[in-house]
Design an enzyme around this catalytic site. Structure first.
Site, mmCIF file in Angstrom:
data_model
loop_
_atom_site.group_PDB
_atom_site.id
_atom_site.type_symbol
_atom_site.label_atom_id
_atom_site.label_comp_id
_atom_site.label_asym_id
_atom_site.label_seq_id
_atom_site.Cartn_x
_atom_site.Cartn_y
_atom_site.Cartn_z
ATOM 1 N N ASN A 140 -16.793 3.223 -56.994
ATOM 2 C CA ASN A 140 -17.623 3.060 -58.181
ATOM 3 C C ASN A 140 -18.409 4.345 -58.446
ATOM 4 O O ASN A 140 -18.812 5.060 -57.519
ATOM 5 C CB ASN A 140 -18.534 1.832 -58.091
ATOM 6 C CG ASN A 140 -19.361 1.741 -56.835
ATOM 7 O OD1 ASN A 140 -18.979 2.257 -55.795
ATOM 8 N ND2 ASN A 140 -20.484 1.065 -56.924
ATOM 9 N N GLU B 277 -21.587 5.414 -60.730
ATOM 10 C CA GLU B 277 -22.668 4.915 -61.585
ATOM 11 C C GLU B 277 -23.275 6.041 -62.421
ATOM 12 O O GLU B 277 -22.976 7.226 -62.225
ATOM 13 C CB GLU B 277 -23.727 4.231 -60.714
ATOM 14 C CG GLU B 277 -23.150 3.019 -60.002
ATOM 15 C CD GLU B 277 -24.180 2.239 -59.203
ATOM 16 O OE1 GLU B 277 -25.284 2.758 -58.949
ATOM 17 O OE2 GLU B 277 -23.851 1.086 -58.824
ATOM 18 N N CYS C 74 -16.413 0.813 -62.289
ATOM 19 C CA CYS C 74 -16.133 0.132 -61.022
ATOM 20 C C CYS C 74 -15.033 0.848 -60.235
ATOM 21 O O CYS C 74 -14.191 1.560 -60.811
ATOM 22 C CB CYS C 74 -15.668 -1.300 -61.282
ATOM 23 S SG CYS C 74 -16.922 -2.397 -61.929
ATOM 24 N N GLU D 288 -12.346 -0.370 -58.884
ATOM 25 C CA GLU D 288 -10.991 -0.789 -59.262
ATOM 26 C C GLU D 288 -10.486 0.007 -60.460
ATOM 27 O O GLU D 288 -9.352 0.477 -60.486
ATOM 28 C CB GLU D 288 -10.964 -2.276 -59.627
ATOM 29 C CG GLU D 288 -11.380 -3.208 -58.511
ATOM 30 C CD GLU D 288 -12.866 -3.515 -58.509
ATOM 31 O OE1 GLU D 288 -13.671 -2.574 -58.669
ATOM 32 O OE2 GLU D 288 -13.224 -4.698 -58.350
ATOM 33 N N CYS E 264 -14.847 -7.648 -61.169
ATOM 34 C CA CYS E 264 -15.555 -8.171 -62.353
ATOM 35 C C CYS E 264 -14.538 -8.494 -63.460
ATOM 36 O O CYS E 264 -13.358 -8.141 -63.381
ATOM 37 C CB CYS E 264 -16.599 -7.167 -62.848
ATOM 38 S SG CYS E 264 -15.903 -5.779 -63.767
ATOM 39 N N CYS F 22 -12.646 -5.474 -65.002
ATOM 40 C CA CYS F 22 -11.583 -4.957 -64.121
ATOM 41 C C CYS F 22 -10.381 -5.900 -64.098
ATOM 42 O O CYS F 22 -9.230 -5.449 -64.093
ATOM 43 C CB CYS F 22 -12.119 -4.731 -62.710
ATOM 44 S SG CYS F 22 -13.221 -3.308 -62.601
HETATM 45 N N1 THU Z 1 -18.658 -2.882 -58.582
HETATM 46 C C1 THU Z 1 -17.396 -2.410 -58.343
HETATM 47 O O1 THU Z 1 -17.179 -1.196 -58.298
HETATM 48 N N2 THU Z 1 -16.397 -3.306 -58.169
HETATM 49 C C2 THU Z 1 -16.577 -4.657 -58.044
HETATM 50 O O2 THU Z 1 -15.631 -5.385 -57.803
HETATM 51 C C3 THU Z 1 -17.928 -5.227 -58.213
HETATM 52 C C4 THU Z 1 -18.965 -4.287 -58.706
HETATM 53 C C5 THU Z 1 -19.741 -1.909 -58.719
HETATM 54 C C6 THU Z 1 -20.307 -1.721 -60.082
HETATM 55 C C7 THU Z 1 -21.683 -1.163 -59.765
HETATM 56 O O3 THU Z 1 -21.577 0.231 -59.535
HETATM 57 C C8 THU Z 1 -22.049 -1.840 -58.456
HETATM 58 O O4 THU Z 1 -20.833 -2.311 -57.903
HETATM 59 C C9 THU Z 1 -23.034 -2.982 -58.585
HETATM 60 O O5 THU Z 1 -22.630 -3.880 -59.538
#
Ligand code: THU
Length: 125
Positions: free
Chosen positions: A42, A44, A53, A55, A86, A89
């Site tokens: 991920n 941010e 994310c 994925e 999520c 994704c």
């Molecule tokens: N996140 C992912 O990268 N993949 C997931 O399956 C769930 C959430 C990340 C998004 C964000 O950077 C952090 O987790 C918190 O939501």
């Protein structure tokens, strides 16, 4: 490529996560139908909605390298909790791996789901 190997690659990828806001580091490892693995984490952003994310990072890396058909994706959270993909994704997976499988860790065990189970009515044109 075994499920355990794919999970291990997702764990390694989570080390690169850029998550200074949520502190929730996620890693993904994507297996293409050709047998190549693309990893992702991920990423941010101070403008939270611009975050990506793990994925989708892995999937977009693969697509940008010319690979568009995937069989499996492993998703893990660095803190050991279970990270289910999520909704955004899952919809991106619908595009490139509608028959694909999603591996997550649940209480230290690898559990495999069909995308169809997690997104039974994914959008298609
Ligand atoms: N996140 C992912 O990268 N993949 C997931 O399956 C769930 C959430 C990340 C998004 C964000 O950077 C952090 O987790 C918190 O939501």
């Amino acid at each position: 490529m075994t499920d355990d190997q794919l999970i291990k690659m997702a764990k390694d990828a989570a080390q690169s996560a850029y998550a200074p806001y949520s502190h929730f580091k996620v890693g993904a490892a994507l297996l293409t139908k050709e047998g190549t693995v693309y990893t992702g984490c991920n990423v941010e952003n101070a403008s939270y909605g611009a975050s990506n994310c793990a994925e989708r990072t892995a999937i977009f890396k693969a697509v940008s390298e010319g690979s568009t058909s995937f069989t499996k994706i492993a998703v893990i959270a660095a803190d050991g909790s279970t990270a289910y993909p999520c909704g955004i994704c899952l919809q991106v997976m619908q595009e490139f791996m509608p028959e694909g499988k999603i591996l997550v860790e649940l209480n230290g065990m690898v559990v495999s789901y069909n995308l169809k189970d997690l997104l039974p009515y994914g959008f298609t044109l």
